[in-house]
Design a protein around this motif. Structure first.
Motif, short mmCIF file in Angstrom:
data_model
loop_
_atom_site.label_atom_id
_atom_site.label_comp_id
_atom_site.label_asym_id
_atom_site.label_seq_id
_atom_site.Cartn_x
_atom_site.Cartn_y
_atom_site.Cartn_z
N LEU A 252 0.88 -1.18 0.00
CA LEU A 252 0.00 0.00 0.00
C LEU A 252 0.91 1.22 0.00
CD1 LEU A 252 -2.87 1.14 0.12
CD2 LEU A 252 -2.75 1.02 2.62
N TYR A 253 0.77 2.05 -1.03
CA TYR A 253 1.75 3.08 -1.33
C TYR A 253 1.04 4.41 -1.51
CZ TYR A 253 5.84 4.94 -3.98
OH TYR A 253 6.92 5.65 -4.43
N VAL A 254 1.50 5.43 -0.80
CA VAL A 254 0.91 6.77 -0.87
C VAL A 254 1.81 7.68 -1.70
CG1 VAL A 254 0.52 8.87 0.48
CG2 VAL A 254 -0.45 6.71 1.24
N THR A 255 1.22 8.43 -2.63
CA THR A 255 2.00 9.37 -3.43
C THR A 255 1.11 10.48 -3.98
OG1 THR A 255 3.51 9.58 -5.31
CG2 THR A 255 1.70 8.04 -5.56
N HIS A 256 1.76 11.61 -4.32
CA HIS A 256 1.10 12.66 -5.09
C HIS A 256 1.40 12.49 -6.57
CE1 HIS A 256 1.10 14.84 -1.16
NE2 HIS A 256 0.02 15.42 -1.65
#
Length: 331
Positions: free
Chosen positions: A190-194
């Motif tokens: 699970l990866y968070v990015t803009h």
């Protein structure tokens, strides 16, 4: 690895609603990217899965086990933060070994050596193992930070914008490495990015968040080609989707307030006149900045185009998206 299920997760901080009834299934072995602007709820979702925060309501299940009330240590997850969070007084080897020496894991030294060696080779930092963390470049520090999670071989990897502070080339290199590692290992991530490029190139699934709500969940191609709203459509695609009043070309369906045109949905040739304001040559393609009936548009054309500023070209829409006044997609 393990399937992760968030069911009806809500979380508020004072009067601020961070997550609002978020329900999402992260399949076993999937690479899920959460997209959205600052404040959308991306990092809060990550913290719900990790156990760093507890939901006000709802449940979190990992590998069929309800972990809602469990501590982070009991959940078998590993988290990589935007900042490196290394122990500066330790060597690279000692930083990588650290999680394996916890009282919970009790990993034998021979196994520690094997795992550290394997991860260091994959991340191309084997020659730095005896260096102090403070002697590394920013990119090397982030590799160590990622490596410290990889040696754990947890049920789920959680990554909070781990590449955002790196330069463009290193970000591109690590993007490829991370995707390769995930694909080879079958890890659930699970990866968070803009960064929408990271989402398009790395993710098997994308979750689009808006003000704490999950507005769309699907493959990058599905969201790009079939967005449920103008908001979801704007999360993916470079250049960004063009959004204009629905009647600018005519033929809009009833209830449409806006028309959405990705660059490839603008055909050149027969159509209506538009004015070329700027031409950007990018090597593999050329971007055209157009003025059309007082509206700005961006489209792409052949890399070797002879068009120049001040030219007049004709354009027409091809299978555009239409949205109602609330921004919802009209089929």
């Amino acid at each position: 690895m393990a399937e992760v299920i968030l069911k009806g997760i809500s979380k508020s901080f004072g009067a601020q609603m961070a997550l609002d009834e978020v329900t999402m299934t992260i399949p076993d072995g999937a690479f899920v990217v959460l997209l959205g602007p600052t404040g959308a709820g991306k990092t809060t979702t990550l913290r719900m899965v990790s156990g760093l925060d507890k939901p006000d309501s709802g449940s979190v299940t990992i590998g069929g086990r309800d972990v809602t009330t469990l501590t982070p240590a009991q959940r078998d997850v590993a988290m990589v933060f935007q900042q490196y969070s290394l122990y500066p007084h330790l060597t690279v080897r000692q930083n990588l070994e650290f999680p394996l020496k916890s009282p919970i894991l009790k990993t034998p030294q021979a196994e520690i050596d094997r795992k550290v060696g394997a991860v260091a080779e994959v991340l191309q930092i084997s020659h730095k193992l005896d260096n102090k963390a403070t002697a590394l470049s920013g990119g090397e520090m982030q590799r160590v930070s990622i490596g410290r999670a990889l040696v754990r071989e947890p049920s789920v990897y959680l990554m909070d914008e781990p590449l955002s502070s790196l330069d463009a080339k290193l970000r591109s290199d690590l993007r490829i490495e991370l995707k390769s590692i995930q694909a080879d290992s079958g890890a659930t991530m699970l990866y968070v990015t803009h960064d929408q490029t990271e989402a398009m190139t790395m993710a098997t699934h994308v979750g689009v968040l808006d003000s704490g709500k999950l507005v769309q969940f699907g493959s990058p191609r599905e969201i790009y080609e079939n967005p449920v709203s103008v908001y979801a459509a704007s999360r993916l695609g470079q250049p960004r989707i063009n959004v204009l009043p629905s009647d600018v070309f005519g033929g809009a369906p009833r209830g449409a307030a806006q028309i959405g045109l990705r660059p490839e949905q603008i055909l050149q040739g027969e159509g209506e006149d538009s004015f070329v304001q700027r031409v950007e040559h990018l090597g593999d393609q050329t971007r055209l900045h157009l003025k059309f009936k007082s509206h700005d548009l961006i489209t792409v054309t052949d890399a070797h185009t002879t068009l120049k500023e001040g030219d007049i070209i004709q354009i027409r829409p091809n299978n555009p998206f239409f949205f109602d006044a609330s921004g919802a997609r009209i089929s």
